[in-house]
Write a protein that holds these residues in place. Structure first.
Motif, PDB file in Angstrom:
ATOM      1  N   GLU A 178      21.503 -22.024  41.199  1.00 31.76           N
ATOM      2  CA  GLU A 178      21.569 -20.848  40.336  1.00 31.76           C
ATOM      3  C   GLU A 178      23.040 -20.572  40.020  1.00 31.76           C
ATOM      4  O   GLU A 178      23.895 -20.639  40.880  1.00 31.76           O
ATOM      5  CB  GLU A 178      20.986 -19.630  41.044  1.00 31.76           C
ATOM      6  N   LEU A 179      23.293 -20.282  38.752  1.00 29.75           N
ATOM      7  CA  LEU A 179      24.670 -20.011  38.370  1.00 29.75           C
ATOM      8  C   LEU A 179      24.900 -18.510  38.376  1.00 29.75           C
ATOM      9  O   LEU A 179      24.159 -17.755  37.751  1.00 29.75           O
ATOM     10  CB  LEU A 179      24.947 -20.583  36.982  1.00 29.75           C
ATOM     11  N   ALA A 180      25.933 -18.111  39.102  1.00 29.94           N
ATOM     12  CA  ALA A 180      26.185 -16.683  39.297  1.00 29.94           C
ATOM     13  C   ALA A 180      26.387 -15.951  37.970  1.00 29.94           C
ATOM     14  O   ALA A 180      25.980 -14.824  37.800  1.00 29.94           O
ATOM     15  CB  ALA A 180      27.414 -16.497  40.189  1.00 29.94           C
ATOM     16  N   GLU A 181      27.003 -16.619  37.034  1.00 30.02           N
ATOM     17  CA  GLU A 181      27.356 -15.928  35.800  1.00 30.02           C
ATOM     18  C   GLU A 181      26.258 -15.965  34.741  1.00 30.02           C
ATOM     19  O   GLU A 181      26.478 -15.559  33.617  1.00 30.02           O
ATOM     20  CB  GLU A 181      28.648 -16.516  35.227  1.00 30.02           C
ATOM     21  N   HIS A 236      16.018 -11.681  52.610  1.00 28.09           N
ATOM     22  CA  HIS A 236      16.582 -13.015  52.399  1.00 28.09           C
ATOM     23  C   HIS A 236      15.829 -14.050  53.244  1.00 28.09           C
ATOM     24  O   HIS A 236      15.466 -15.127  52.767  1.00 28.09           O
ATOM     25  CB  HIS A 236      18.066 -12.998  52.786  1.00 28.09           C
ATOM     26  N   ILE A 239      25.046 -12.482  52.729  1.00 26.25           N
ATOM     27  CA  ILE A 239      23.796 -12.140  52.030  1.00 26.25           C
ATOM     28  C   ILE A 239      23.999 -10.852  51.228  1.00 26.25           C
ATOM     29  O   ILE A 239      23.610 -10.761  50.062  1.00 26.25           O
ATOM     30  CB  ILE A 239      22.638 -11.957  53.042  1.00 26.25           C
ATOM     31  N   LYS A 288      13.135 -23.887  31.326  1.00 21.94           N
ATOM     32  CA  LYS A 288      12.879 -25.203  30.760  1.00 21.94           C
ATOM     33  C   LYS A 288      13.830 -25.543  29.614  1.00 21.94           C
ATOM     34  O   LYS A 288      14.328 -26.668  29.538  1.00 21.94           O
ATOM     35  CB  LYS A 288      11.418 -25.088  30.344  1.00 21.94           C
ATOM     36  N   THR A 289      14.105 -24.598  28.738  1.00 24.11           N
ATOM     37  CA  THR A 289      14.996 -24.872  27.609  1.00 24.11           C
ATOM     38  C   THR A 289      16.410 -25.193  28.106  1.00 24.11           C
ATOM     39  O   THR A 289      17.048 -26.137  27.642  1.00 24.11           O
ATOM     40  CB  THR A 289      15.039 -23.653  26.660  1.00 24.11           C
ATOM     41  N   LYS A 295       6.540 -23.969  33.890  1.00 21.70           N
ATOM     42  CA  LYS A 295       5.919 -22.661  33.682  1.00 21.70           C
ATOM     43  C   LYS A 295       6.888 -21.773  32.894  1.00 21.70           C
ATOM     44  O   LYS A 295       8.098 -21.951  32.989  1.00 21.70           O
ATOM     45  CB  LYS A 295       5.651 -22.036  35.048  1.00 21.70           C
ATOM     46  N   GLY A 296       6.357 -20.843  32.139  1.00 18.33           N
ATOM     47  CA  GLY A 296       7.210 -19.883  31.433  1.00 18.33           C
ATOM     48  C   GLY A 296       8.162 -19.211  32.410  1.00 18.33           C
ATOM     49  O   GLY A 296       7.776 -18.903  33.533  1.00 18.33           O
ATOM     50  N   GLY A 297       9.391 -19.018  31.997  1.00 15.69           N
ATOM     51  CA  GLY A 297      10.345 -18.318  32.853  1.00 15.69           C
ATOM     52  C   GLY A 297      11.063 -19.172  33.882  1.00 15.69           C
ATOM     53  O   GLY A 297      11.828 -18.660  34.683  1.00 15.69           O
ATOM     54  N   ALA A 330      26.583 -14.151  58.349  1.00 14.74           N
ATOM     55  CA  ALA A 330      25.595 -14.507  57.326  1.00 14.74           C
ATOM     56  C   ALA A 330      25.062 -13.255  56.644  1.00 14.74           C
ATOM     57  O   ALA A 330      24.919 -13.205  55.421  1.00 14.74           O
ATOM     58  CB  ALA A 330      24.442 -15.298  57.944  1.00 14.74           C
ATOM     59  N   ARG A 342      17.447 -23.058  39.571  1.00 16.12           N
ATOM     60  CA  ARG A 342      17.935 -21.807  40.150  1.00 16.12           C
ATOM     61  C   ARG A 342      17.796 -21.757  41.667  1.00 16.12           C
ATOM     62  O   ARG A 342      17.252 -20.807  42.214  1.00 16.12           O
ATOM     63  CB  ARG A 342      17.187 -20.627  39.544  1.00 16.12           C
ATOM     64  N   ARG A 375      19.097 -21.071  45.206  1.00 13.41           N
ATOM     65  CA  ARG A 375      20.167 -20.247  45.764  1.00 13.41           C
ATOM     66  C   ARG A 375      20.509 -20.739  47.164  1.00 13.41           C
ATOM     67  O   ARG A 375      19.651 -21.284  47.861  1.00 13.41           O
ATOM     68  CB  ARG A 375      19.721 -18.781  45.808  1.00 13.41           C
ATOM     69  N   PRO A 376      21.758 -20.542  47.577  1.00 10.85           N
ATOM     70  CA  PRO A 376      22.146 -21.088  48.875  1.00 10.85           C
ATOM     71  C   PRO A 376      21.485 -20.317  50.009  1.00 10.85           C
ATOM     72  O   PRO A 376      21.412 -19.092  49.970  1.00 10.85           O
ATOM     73  CB  PRO A 376      23.666 -20.882  48.894  1.00 10.85           C
ATOM     74  N   GLU A 391       9.109 -20.920  43.970  1.00  9.20           N
ATOM     75  CA  GLU A 391       8.213 -19.777  44.131  1.00  9.20           C
ATOM     76  C   GLU A 391       6.786 -20.271  44.029  1.00  9.20           C
ATOM     77  O   GLU A 391       6.519 -21.304  43.424  1.00  9.20           O
ATOM     78  CB  GLU A 391       8.481 -18.729  43.041  1.00  9.20           C
ATOM     79  N   GLY A 446       6.039 -15.046  28.854  1.00 13.09           N
ATOM     80  CA  GLY A 446       5.354 -15.665  29.997  1.00 13.09           C
ATOM     81  C   GLY A 446       6.203 -15.610  31.271  1.00 13.09           C
ATOM     82  O   GLY A 446       7.424 -15.628  31.215  1.00 13.09           O
ATOM     83  N   GLY A 447       5.511 -15.532  32.428  1.00 10.77           N
ATOM     84  CA  GLY A 447       6.214 -15.642  33.699  1.00 10.77           C
ATOM     85  C   GLY A 447       6.949 -14.395  34.157  1.00 10.77           C
ATOM     86  O   GLY A 447       7.780 -14.465  35.046  1.00 10.77           O
ATOM     87  N   ARG A 456      24.640  -8.194  38.161  1.00  5.78           N
ATOM     88  CA  ARG A 456      24.260  -8.996  36.993  1.00  5.78           C
ATOM     89  C   ARG A 456      23.036  -8.371  36.318  1.00  5.78           C
ATOM     90  O   ARG A 456      22.986  -8.211  35.096  1.00  5.78           O
ATOM     91  CB  ARG A 456      23.960 -10.433  37.430  1.00  5.78           C
ATOM     92  N   GLU A 462      26.236  -9.001  43.973  1.00  8.04           N
ATOM     93  CA  GLU A 462      26.522  -9.751  42.756  1.00  8.04           C
ATOM     94  C   GLU A 462      25.280  -9.830  41.868  1.00  8.04           C
ATOM     95  O   GLU A 462      25.332  -9.612  40.659  1.00  8.04           O
ATOM     96  CB  GLU A 462      26.983 -11.162  43.151  1.00  8.04           C
ATOM     97  N   ARG A 478      21.707 -18.638  53.399  1.00 10.62           N
ATOM     98  CA  ARG A 478      22.856 -18.135  54.154  1.00 10.62           C
ATOM     99  C   ARG A 478      22.611 -18.115  55.656  1.00 10.62           C
ATOM    100  O   ARG A 478      23.547 -18.102  56.443  1.00 10.62           O
ATOM    101  CB  ARG A 478      23.193 -16.714  53.699  1.00 10.62           C
TER     102      ARG A 478
END
Lengths: 336, 377
Positions: free
Chosen positions: A313-316, A287, B324, A30-31, A25-27, B320, A237, A239-240, A209, B26-27, B334, B330, A242
């Motif tokens: 997911e990469l934080a940066e 969360h 969170i 994929k790229t 799906k878009g977003g 936790a 993406r 995410r851990p 999602e 999209g999305g 971003r 963070e 918690r």
């Protein structure tokens, strides 16, 4: 963390494929996933082509290079020796290629272009555009050098989004209404053979999602219906989590003991205002809700019963270095 | 640098706002944003219609759009009495095109056209058709004068700019010199036309029929002959809609998510609207994650989490919570950086941030909550 009920990772069958089509799906990223997959597949001295269609120049943006021309050029070195080439497939150039290859009509290309014939032809037969794209990819997949060695060990395509990917790959359908005979039909038939064969796998990128998961499941059904082979589901993406699993359920209903938490925070040296504690609680409830929604999404994905791969997911955010990080994650899960 | 805040309620309450177009890649939540804005406008007293393109099934159900009617239906729910009215529809691309043909061509000619295989391809598969038909439908809805606010969702395209380009692409393709030539033999009784345009045309037809087969040319030619008489009407309507879009009564809202790709697309769109003097109202950034416990820094939270984890007595949920929070700070930072980058490039664009909802939205209560967040309540 593997998806419950799914076979894990990159199966032998997928590893044998030579054309890896990456949709989603878009977003969903994929790229990025296609680029990381190309790096992972090229690891250890292989040569992989990363291709895109539809003129968005997403690959160039990702690697921070000038817009790609209609030519295969080296874009990155893969880990442990290996090379990734990139190609932006342009319908017009591909049509001229095609004319040249089959009819020696290349000389006429300029005239045709000046007359707008190419825009016209691709407008007249929208499926033609897709056939030209996939036809070019087929040529790349099959090409061998003078020594009979394959030019590319694998070709990775950053494909159209899930809503359009089956139509894109299943080119006969689009063309059969228009071109019932003729060389383009013959060409299309060869493409059809490739995309329906063991040599092609269609991977679907999703997030945990509701909407992306639903689109992924729809796409799997559509691929099955068109007799195309779904490859892996790539969950992007991630995410851990918690919170301990047993805490999630009562957290979502807001039953956290704020007084106890405040005392414990005090023991840890944090004297927080009531307002801040309320904020912390609200963040935690959000969360927990997210974890619950992700859990549901995982269960639904498991219904597709496809091999699954997860990317954190990469934080940066995603830059060129991050692509290598993602490629390592793919390799660790068996991508080869 | 801070950007001006998008005044959503002011926009919705302004009786001069006649059309709101939600666009973006999209999305990013365009459909949901459009539906939430329309609902809020209706609750604030506007006679509103929302034109959605491809809503998620449950959202469509929530709006009572179980079937593709291609005409707006009033949204009526138990215990819901908005000050204005909310109507909703889902675009049926093929039917919109068919209706256009039926309106503009005589009955006999329309039937010929509808049965032509080339028409069937153009009306369903051409990449610009959906965009073109969305514009056409918008023009139709505006022409009725039944609603004082029309909220439009745009087709899910890979690139945000497709919406502006596609109608042009379709109409110029249909209006091309080559297609006119294909239609010409009928008018010129076939005599002399080839000579007139010279060898280029011969080469062209040869190439096309070699590649695509002769039948296609025949179908295309028949299509053009039938289509030719209607074309003036089509173009006139497209131009009228384009004019409506650039009038002050229209507000474009660019929708994005706080992610690099979506914001980059949003930037292109903003520049493009600006370049064409289209009325940009602002940027909606969906699914942001603002910090809720603002006074606690990430470092402090992490240090406290570590100290709690060293003691066995504390419940794991407290540490936790602190982790969170650190994640959240963070993430918020971003997003803030990405938005700051957008604002540096486009300082005057007003922004509305819509904090993420825990779950996907598919009912009126959810849409209302999004509307509240949009308006900054």
């Amino acid at each position: 963390m593997p998806l419950a009920g799914s076979s894990v990772g990159w199966t032998e069958e997928i590893a044998r494929a030579r054309l890896h089509v990456v949709s989603g799906k878009g977003g969903t990223g994929k790229t990025t996933v296609a680029a990381a997959m190309a790096l992972a597949l090229a690891r250890g001295g292989k040569r992989v082509l990363l291709a895109e269609v539809e003129g968005r120049q997403g690959i160039a943006q990702l690697f921070g290079t000038e817009p790609l021309p209609y030519a295969e050029q080296r874009i990155a070195a893969a880990p442990e020796g290996g090379e990734v080439y990139a190609l932006h497939v342009d319908a017009e150039a591909a049509l001229l290629d095609f004319l040249d290859m089959f009819y020696n009509l290349g000389f006429a290309g300029r005239t045709l272009r000046r007359m707008g014939a190419i825009e016209f032809a691709t407008t007249l037969a929208p499926g033609l555009r897709d056939v030209l794209f996939t036809g070019k990819l087929m040529e790349c997949v099959r090409r061998v050098d003078q020594n009979g060695r394959r030019t590319y060990d694998a070709v990775v395509l950053d494909a159209p989004p899930t809503g359009r990917v089956v139509q894109f790959l299943d080119v006969t359908k689009a063309l059969s209404d228009l071109a019932k005979t003729g060389p383009i039909r013959g060409h299309a038939d060869k493409v059809v053979k490739l995309v329906h064969s063991q040599d092609t796998a269609v991977h679907l990128v999703t997030l945990l999602e509701e909407l992306p998961v639903r689109e992924t499941l729809d796409a799997v059904a559509e691929l099955d219906g068109a007799d195309l082979r779904p490859g892996a589901v790539i969950v992007n993406r991630v995410r851990p989590p918690r919170l301990p699993a047993d805490v999630v359920a009562h957290t979502t209903t807001g039953e956290l003991d704020s007084e106890r938490i405040r005392v414990e925070l005090g023991e840890a040296g944090l004297e927080l205002s009531a307002e801040t504690v309320t904020g912390l609680l609200a963040e935690t409830v959000e969360h927990a809700n997210r974890i619950t929604a992700e859990h549901t999404a995982r269960e639904q994905l498991a219904e597709a019963d496809l091999p699954a791969i997860e990317l954190a997911e990469l934080a940066e955010g995603v830059d060129v270095e991050a692509l290598y990080e993602l490629a390592d994650l793919l390799t660790a899960q068996g991508v080869r | 640098m801070t950007s001006p805040k998008l005044q959503v309620d002011k926009l919705l309450d302004d009786q001069d706002t006649k059309v709101i177009v939600c666009c973006g890649s999209g999305g990013v939540g365009k459909t949901t944003s459009a539906a939430a804005l329309a609902l809020r406008a209706a609750e604030r007293g506007r006679q509103t219609v929302v034109l959605t393109i491809d809503p998620a099934r449950r959202l469509a159900q929530a709006l009572g759009l179980k079937e593709l009617g291609n005409h707006p239906r009033q949204v009526q729910l138990p215990d819901w009495e908005p000050a204005g009215e909310l109507w909703a529809m889902m675009l049926d691309m093929r039917r919109t095109f068919d209706d256009m043909v039926l309106t503009h061509a005589g009955k006999e000619r329309a039937e010929q056209l509808l049965a032509n295989p080339f028409y069937q391809t153009i009306s369903t598969s051409f990449s610009g058709t959906q965009e073109y038909m969305a514009m056409e439908k918008l023009g139709q809805l505006a022409a009725t004068g039944e609603w004082d606010l029309i909220v439009v969702d745009t087709p899910p395209s890979r690139s945000a700019l497709d919406f502006l380009d596609a109608p042009q692409r379709l109409s110029s393709a249909l209006d091309s010199r080559l297609l006119r030539m294909l239609a010409a033999p009928a008018r010129a009784s076939g005599r002399g036309i080839r000579k007139l345009v010279g060898t280029g045309f011969t080469l062209f037809t040869k190439a096309i029929s070699t590649i695509l087969g002769g039948q296609l040319l025949t179908d295309a030619s028949a299509f053009m002959q039938a289509f030719d008489s209607m074309f003036g009407g089509f173009r006139e309507r497209a131009e009228k809609t384009a004019k409506l879009l650039s009038s002050p009564g229209t507000a474009f809202l660019v929708v994005a998510a706080p992610e690099p790709d979506a914001l980059r697309e949003a930037g292109y769109f903003v520049d493009r609207l600006d370049g064409e003097d289209m009325p940009l109202a602002g940027l909606i950034v969906n699914r942001t994650h603002p910090v809720l416990a603002k006074k606690l820094t990430a470092n402090k939270a992490l240090a406290a989490a570590e100290s709690l984890e060293r003691e066995d007595s504390a419940a794991p949920s407290t540490s936790a919570m602190l982790r969170i929070h650190a994640d959240r700070v963070e993430q918020a930072n971003r997003e803030q950086r990405l938005l700051a980058r957008f604002t540096r490039a486009h300082p005057i664009v007003s922004i509305a941030r819509v904090p993420a909802m825990a779950r996907d939205v598919h009912d009126v209560a959810g849409l209302r909550a999004i509307g509240d967040r949009l308006a900054g309540d």
